[in-house]
Design a protein around this motif. Sequence first.
Motif, PDB file in Angstrom:
ATOM      1  N   ASN B 359      57.529 109.932  21.187  1.00 50.16           N
ATOM      2  CA  ASN B 359      56.435 109.468  20.345  1.00 50.16           C
ATOM      3  C   ASN B 359      55.260 110.442  20.416  1.00 50.16           C
ATOM      4  O   ASN B 359      54.731 110.875  19.391  1.00 50.16           O
ATOM      5  CB  ASN B 359      56.041 108.059  20.842  1.00 50.16           C
ATOM      6  N   MET B 360      54.869 110.814  21.627  1.00 54.22           N
ATOM      7  CA  MET B 360      53.676 111.659  21.747  1.00 54.22           C
ATOM      8  C   MET B 360      53.943 113.083  21.268  1.00 54.22           C
ATOM      9  O   MET B 360      53.071 113.723  20.677  1.00 54.22           O
ATOM     10  CB  MET B 360      53.183 111.648  23.186  1.00 54.22           C
ATOM     11  N   PHE B 361      55.161 113.593  21.524  1.00 55.03           N
ATOM     12  CA  PHE B 361      55.457 114.940  21.024  1.00 55.03           C
ATOM     13  C   PHE B 361      55.439 114.965  19.503  1.00 55.03           C
ATOM     14  O   PHE B 361      54.884 115.867  18.884  1.00 55.03           O
ATOM     15  CB  PHE B 361      56.816 115.415  21.540  1.00 55.03           C
ATOM     16  N   LEU B 362      56.063 113.962  18.908  1.00 52.74           N
ATOM     17  CA  LEU B 362      56.047 113.922  17.452  1.00 52.74           C
ATOM     18  C   LEU B 362      54.617 113.731  16.954  1.00 52.74           C
ATOM     19  O   LEU B 362      54.229 114.295  15.930  1.00 52.74           O
ATOM     20  CB  LEU B 362      56.953 112.804  16.935  1.00 52.74           C
ATOM     21  N   GLY B 363      53.839 112.954  17.708  1.00 48.93           N
ATOM     22  CA  GLY B 363      52.431 112.797  17.350  1.00 48.93           C
ATOM     23  C   GLY B 363      51.712 114.134  17.424  1.00 48.93           C
ATOM     24  O   GLY B 363      50.933 114.490  16.535  1.00 48.93           O
ATOM     25  N   PHE B 391      46.950 108.684  15.255  1.00 49.25           N
ATOM     26  CA  PHE B 391      46.106 108.296  16.384  1.00 49.25           C
ATOM     27  C   PHE B 391      46.611 107.023  17.029  1.00 49.25           C
ATOM     28  O   PHE B 391      46.789 106.945  18.247  1.00 49.25           O
ATOM     29  CB  PHE B 391      44.652 108.140  15.930  1.00 49.25           C
ATOM     30  N   TRP B 392      46.857 106.011  16.212  1.00 48.75           N
ATOM     31  CA  TRP B 392      47.232 104.720  16.801  1.00 48.75           C
ATOM     32  C   TRP B 392      48.590 104.780  17.484  1.00 48.75           C
ATOM     33  O   TRP B 392      48.782 104.227  18.559  1.00 48.75           O
ATOM     34  CB  TRP B 392      47.208 103.613  15.743  1.00 48.75           C
ATOM     35  N   THR B 393      49.520 105.480  16.861  1.00 48.08           N
ATOM     36  CA  THR B 393      50.828 105.570  17.521  1.00 48.08           C
ATOM     37  C   THR B 393      50.715 106.373  18.800  1.00 48.08           C
ATOM     38  O   THR B 393      51.306 106.021  19.834  1.00 48.08           O
ATOM     39  CB  THR B 393      51.870 106.229  16.589  1.00 48.08           C
ATOM     40  N   PHE B 394      49.920 107.445  18.752  1.00 51.37           N
ATOM     41  CA  PHE B 394      49.747 108.252  19.962  1.00 51.37           C
ATOM     42  C   PHE B 394      49.113 107.403  21.057  1.00 51.37           C
ATOM     43  O   PHE B 394      49.471 107.502  22.237  1.00 51.37           O
ATOM     44  CB  PHE B 394      48.874 109.477  19.651  1.00 51.37           C
ATOM     45  N   ALA B 395      48.168 106.573  20.654  1.00 58.17           N
ATOM     46  CA  ALA B 395      47.485 105.734  21.650  1.00 58.17           C
ATOM     47  C   ALA B 395      48.475 104.812  22.352  1.00 58.17           C
ATOM     48  O   ALA B 395      48.373 104.575  23.562  1.00 58.17           O
ATOM     49  CB  ALA B 395      46.390 104.930  20.966  1.00 58.17           C
ATOM     50  N   MET B 396      49.463 104.331  21.620  1.00 60.51           N
ATOM     51  CA  MET B 396      50.480 103.479  22.250  1.00 60.51           C
ATOM     52  C   MET B 396      51.249 104.276  23.305  1.00 60.51           C
ATOM     53  O   MET B 396      51.511 103.793  24.413  1.00 60.51           O
ATOM     54  CB  MET B 396      51.467 102.940  21.206  1.00 60.51           C
ATOM     55  N   GLY B 397      51.610 105.512  22.952  1.00 63.14           N
ATOM     56  CA  GLY B 397      52.291 106.367  23.918  1.00 63.14           C
ATOM     57  C   GLY B 397      51.417 106.627  25.127  1.00 63.14           C
ATOM     58  O   GLY B 397      51.873 106.611  26.281  1.00 63.14           O
ATOM     59  N   TYR B 398      50.144 106.861  24.863  1.00 64.20           N
ATOM     60  CA  TYR B 398      49.185 107.123  25.936  1.00 64.20           C
ATOM     61  C   TYR B 398      49.118 105.948  26.904  1.00 64.20           C
ATOM     62  O   TYR B 398      49.233 106.101  28.124  1.00 64.20           O
ATOM     63  CB  TYR B 398      47.827 107.421  25.311  1.00 64.20           C
ATOM     64  N   LEU B 399      48.957 104.751  26.342  1.00 61.90           N
ATOM     65  CA  LEU B 399      48.884 103.577  27.213  1.00 61.90           C
ATOM     66  C   LEU B 399      50.192 103.386  27.978  1.00 61.90           C
ATOM     67  O   LEU B 399      50.195 102.952  29.129  1.00 61.90           O
ATOM     68  CB  LEU B 399      48.564 102.339  26.376  1.00 61.90           C
ATOM     69  N   PRO B 472      58.875 107.310  11.663  1.00 65.33           N
ATOM     70  CA  PRO B 472      59.462 107.450  13.004  1.00 65.33           C
ATOM     71  C   PRO B 472      58.424 107.261  14.102  1.00 65.33           C
ATOM     72  O   PRO B 472      58.717 106.659  15.148  1.00 65.33           O
ATOM     73  CB  PRO B 472      60.005 108.876  13.008  1.00 65.33           C
ATOM     74  N   LEU B 473      57.210 107.731  13.863  1.00 69.71           N
ATOM     75  CA  LEU B 473      56.157 107.558  14.868  1.00 69.71           C
ATOM     76  C   LEU B 473      55.906 106.081  15.132  1.00 69.71           C
ATOM     77  O   LEU B 473      55.769 105.642  16.274  1.00 69.71           O
ATOM     78  CB  LEU B 473      54.856 108.203  14.387  1.00 69.71           C
ATOM     79  N   ILE B 474      55.866 105.331  14.036  1.00 66.16           N
ATOM     80  CA  ILE B 474      55.559 103.904  14.195  1.00 66.16           C
ATOM     81  C   ILE B 474      56.667 103.216  14.978  1.00 66.16           C
ATOM     82  O   ILE B 474      56.414 102.423  15.893  1.00 66.16           O
ATOM     83  CB  ILE B 474      55.377 103.252  12.807  1.00 66.16           C
ATOM     84  N   ILE B 475      57.931 103.567  14.645  1.00 67.52           N
ATOM     85  CA  ILE B 475      59.040 102.927  15.356  1.00 67.52           C
ATOM     86  C   ILE B 475      58.992 103.269  16.838  1.00 67.52           C
ATOM     87  O   ILE B 475      59.139 102.408  17.711  1.00 67.52           O
ATOM     88  CB  ILE B 475      60.384 103.359  14.732  1.00 67.52           C
ATOM     89  N   LEU B 476      58.759 104.552  17.134  1.00 71.28           N
ATOM     90  CA  LEU B 476      58.711 104.959  18.540  1.00 71.28           C
ATOM     91  C   LEU B 476      57.534 104.302  19.255  1.00 71.28           C
ATOM     92  O   LEU B 476      57.641 103.912  20.425  1.00 71.28           O
ATOM     93  CB  LEU B 476      58.634 106.479  18.653  1.00 71.28           C
ATOM     94  N   ALA B 477      56.420 104.183  18.552  1.00 69.86           N
ATOM     95  CA  ALA B 477      55.255 103.531  19.157  1.00 69.86           C
ATOM     96  C   ALA B 477      55.577 102.075  19.485  1.00 69.86           C
ATOM     97  O   ALA B 477      55.221 101.559  20.548  1.00 69.86           O
ATOM     98  CB  ALA B 477      54.059 103.605  18.205  1.00 69.86           C
ATOM     99  N   PHE B 478      56.311 101.447  18.575  1.00 61.75           N
ATOM    100  CA  PHE B 478      56.711 100.069  18.808  1.00 61.75           C
ATOM    101  C   PHE B 478      57.500  99.962  20.111  1.00 61.75           C
ATOM    102  O   PHE B 478      57.212  99.107  20.968  1.00 61.75           O
ATOM    103  CB  PHE B 478      57.551  99.606  17.609  1.00 61.75           C
ATOM    104  N   PHE B 479      58.447 100.863  20.307  1.00 63.08           N
ATOM    105  CA  PHE B 479      59.228 100.793  21.537  1.00 63.08           C
ATOM    106  C   PHE B 479      58.422 101.237  22.749  1.00 63.08           C
ATOM    107  O   PHE B 479      58.699 100.816  23.878  1.00 63.08           O
ATOM    108  CB  PHE B 479      60.514 101.617  21.406  1.00 63.08           C
ATOM    109  N   SER B 480      57.414 102.091  22.548  1.00 66.60           N
ATOM    110  CA  SER B 480      56.552 102.450  23.671  1.00 66.60           C
ATOM    111  C   SER B 480      55.810 101.219  24.167  1.00 66.60           C
ATOM    112  O   SER B 480      55.437 101.131  25.335  1.00 66.60           O
ATOM    113  CB  SER B 480      55.525 103.509  23.265  1.00 66.60           C
TER     114      SER B 480
END
Lengths: 520, 635
Positions: B359-363, B391-399, B472-480
């Motif tokens: 997620n973060m790499f794609l972000g 930003f929001w998807t990256f933030a999910m990865g960050y958390l 794809p970012l959103i899906i990965l963020a969801f799983f993060s």
Amino acid sequence: MTTIAAPTFEWLQLAPVLTVLLAACIGIGIEALAPRRWRFLAQVVLFEVGIGVAFVFLVLSWLQPTNNLGLMAMGSISLDGPSYLMWGSLLVFALLSMLVFAERDLNNGATAFAASAASVPGSAAEAEAALARHEHSEVFPLALFSLTGMMVFVAANDLLTAFVALEVMSLPLYLLSGMARRRRLLSQEAALKYFLLGALSSAFFLFGIALTYGFSGSFDYGRISDAIADPVYGRGLLYTGMAFLAIGLLFKIGAVPFHNWVPDVYVGAPTPVTGFMAICTKLAAVGATVRVFYVALGGERWSWQPLLAVIAVVTMGVGVVIALTQTDMKRLLAYSSISHAGFILVAVVGATAGVTGQVNSFGSILFYLVAYGFATVGAFAIVTMVRDQAGEVHEISGWAGLGRKSPLLAGIFAILMLSFAGIPLTGGFIGKWAVFSAAWRGGYSWLVLAAVAFSLVAAYVYLRVIVTMFFSEPAEGVVVGKASGMTWVPVALGAFVSAYLGLFPGPLLDLVTSASTFLR
Amino acid sequence: MITLESLAPVAASGMFSYAWLMIAVPAAVAAILLLFGRILDRIGHWFAVAAVVFSFSIAVCLFSQQLLSPPDARAVAVPLFEWITTGSWQVSAGLLIDQLSILFALLVTGVGSLIHIYSVGYMAHDERRRRFFAYLNLFIAAMLTLVLADNYLVLFVGWEGVGLASYLLIGFWQHKPSAAAAGTKAFVMNRVGDLGLTMAIMTMLALFGSSAFTAVNAAAPHLDPFWATTIGLLLLLGACGKSAQVPLQAWLLDAMEGPTPVSALIHAATMVTAGVYLVVRSHAIFEMSSAASTAVVVVGCVTLLAGAWIGTSKDDIKKVLAGSTMSQIGYMMLAAGLGPVGYAFAIFHLLTHGFFKANMFLGAGSVMHAMDDDVNMRHYGGLWKVTRITFWTFAMGYLAIIGFPGFAGYFSKDHIIEAAFEVSTLAGVTALIGAGITAFYMTRLMVMTFLGEKRWREHVHPHESPKLMTVPLIILAFFSVIGGALMNAWIQDWLEPATGAHVQETSLVPGPIGWSTMLVVAAGIALAWWIFGMRPVPAVSPASANPFTVAGRNDLFGDAVNNAVVVQPTLALSRGLVANDDRIIDAGADGLASVFTGLSTQTRRLQTGQVRAYALTMMIGVLLVGAVMILTQLG
């Protein structure tokens, strides 16, 4: 008064060798009698038919093993499983590499051999011969004579026969090495070096024969083995003789430190001849070495195993490490061939006898040689095809970007390189595995670990070539020549068999394992 | 306890007989894309996407079938063909689909599908897009071979295959010399690791007569400790090379030269975790040798700190993430080295890491897309307003990565830290400190990239990426977010048969270690905010005399060490040998020249010398032979 028994000679069983010899003699007749314009075609047909017929004789004879195994020609030739296997491989590899001799499309209708080898390079005579489109079709009978010598060498059952065979095998090779069409001085220089050093090594070999005779009172491998079991004289003579025999044989194998001739001769000789030497000479030399050391000197294996182990390590090391920095393709293949000699010696050292069902030393060596042989035949054939204005391009930098000019050829070369490197799914991998496990079972685990380490370094050498071909900007002015089937057949077959042996090694492994008992 | 040691995998039937299609289809598509060339330039990439999605759907089917089966029928063997059969040599090539490998297959094909789709957008304007997708498919096929293999030799084939694909993709942008150099470096360092793996396999073949996982697992408990340690250390060497663990870590940072989707798929989510897979797969060996498993723990601890350290001092967004990947894999290694208590957690963290790091790499790729491929975070800032989805998807990865309660990384990392404390306080403290540093550098990355003032270069007009990339970012963020909670209660039971892992009670309420982890993480965040959030970020990285910063910026001098210890001696050896052995190069060049210039006299004199020199070498060889013969007799 003793009666002199008439010598016996098993014509039928020895027919494969005799056919090749006969073809060579007919070839000389053609050179003397046939009109010039027919000679080339006649020679090509002759060598193909000759080797083909020899192969048919071999197979027919082998299909009735009960009658046809044993000592032939008054005990001077041992016709056993290993002989059949090596004869078969020699015939196949000789046929494939000699096909490349006959390639004329790559070089404006001329072969890779000099128009007139006797003329001084750069002289008017040379230019005249080239203009008249003369060519040396003698190369075919010469190679056939050499092949005869190789076949006798691997099957010889006494040291004198082996020595004569060694010379029959070598003399035509000295000549062939000096006949390159281009870079003739380099070629002649290589031939002379090969001859001088070869003579020196023959002297060692002969001296070794004499000393061994002094110890055992016989040239016969079986008698030497008996004498080792029940010695009459002290073993000093034996050890010295053994050392000198080893030197003579290791020279032909191209093992370090008797390897100096290999890079120069491989580079200088016409590339088709290099291919012929790289596989056929190596196969014959290894075959003879194994027979001498296993059959004649097998009882003294504790004395020669450490020696060959040291030589194996040095050979692998020098071959691999020097190959790392080569910039010339033929030279790289030469050092590669040296390192392969080292890997083969690893299995020779193992000297494991045939435990039922296990691949033994000889079986693994032969498998390795076959895998190496197909890759080598293909690789040198491809070297003849990569060209620029001045002929073959040997600098590796000239091979850059070959993957874009001819994806097919570069892809095939990549397969061959992977097989050399011993990457899984190629014949080279199974071969390495076989020789390593033979040595391991022979109790030389440290040698195996060293060999594995060297083989991983070696992988870098070959992968570097692949990287150059596929990931560099294409070199200017280098093209893939339009070759006829004479070159494409060895190339395609080399790649196919390299891959096939990696996927389905079973049949060949079974074959080499089942027929690896030496007779004496 | 049901373990594979006592349980043979059941024969394949039904859906499982088609498992090989998972590998064959992407491989075939890769071959087609490479061979058929230009015709497929316009649509070829969709074939590649379809192939991975196809593999993913098979993996899902197999997984659901396993879920429905009783636990002792979940491991399925799929024999393919007899590879080598001669006497005592029986090597068959086959697949083993058990609880461990199916999770990997799902991760590889699932994340792989998303990254393929993302790449359609990311590589839209690349001339060599078809080739890129061919390599990606090749990678998928090789990675599946690696994880689905039923013995070490087939695993090795996949191992080399992913190495090849990784190498091709790192150097994909050949026009950049740095990319070519990075590819070569990854290649060479991986050879060192492969040396270990090959020797381990050879040793196994010699000792057990087989390289099949079942056979090795069955024979391992009777193994002599010396050989267990030897094999274990060799396997660890292989794992270090592939997973960029100290001392073979240096290639991963350079590997960021490749296109960003490659970094996400290969150098974060899947291939670099193969080392962890190898260790967990070989658990029977490591259990027999405390020395080898201690070595795994040490490597894990050192790497998790080293990677985090590098992450704190880089300005290149991808290199921060690369350092972070090293560090997180260090956690997994640590867990794998802890023994049965840690196996399930290693795999758990591996899976959650696969989600949030991809997620973060794609972000990061999306950010670079917005910033005209600039990777320097000092040129970012304030991006949250223009690239909101990123930003929001990256933030999910960050958390998730810092272990914010409830997010994926919270569960998996906390378990590892707790398990580490159980086995060794030192390892536990290291893992705890690592968590703090992780929070520090990830906060720094967030602040420098998305928050604060705009520090954009001129002519840069950031924009959000197309849907192909954001979905794809959103899906990965969801799983993060939910990945951890989803698997937390389940994964230990699931993996127990395959790894012999001990099931431990895990509660959602943090214990004392959980609380202290949160405290350390909070401290890391606060420190980073204080340094980077409260004051402006300089647009040029400030000169620093702080040895920690200098070392971090220089990748902890990994290159210098490698150069001094390995490269220079090897080159010197080769040159030295060449100087002795190969004087003919000069002579050969002279010989060539003389053909054209007629200066043959000079050359001839040289050549006579050569033959004499060669003969001399032979004489030295004779002396060598004599010496060895004499020594043999004396000995």
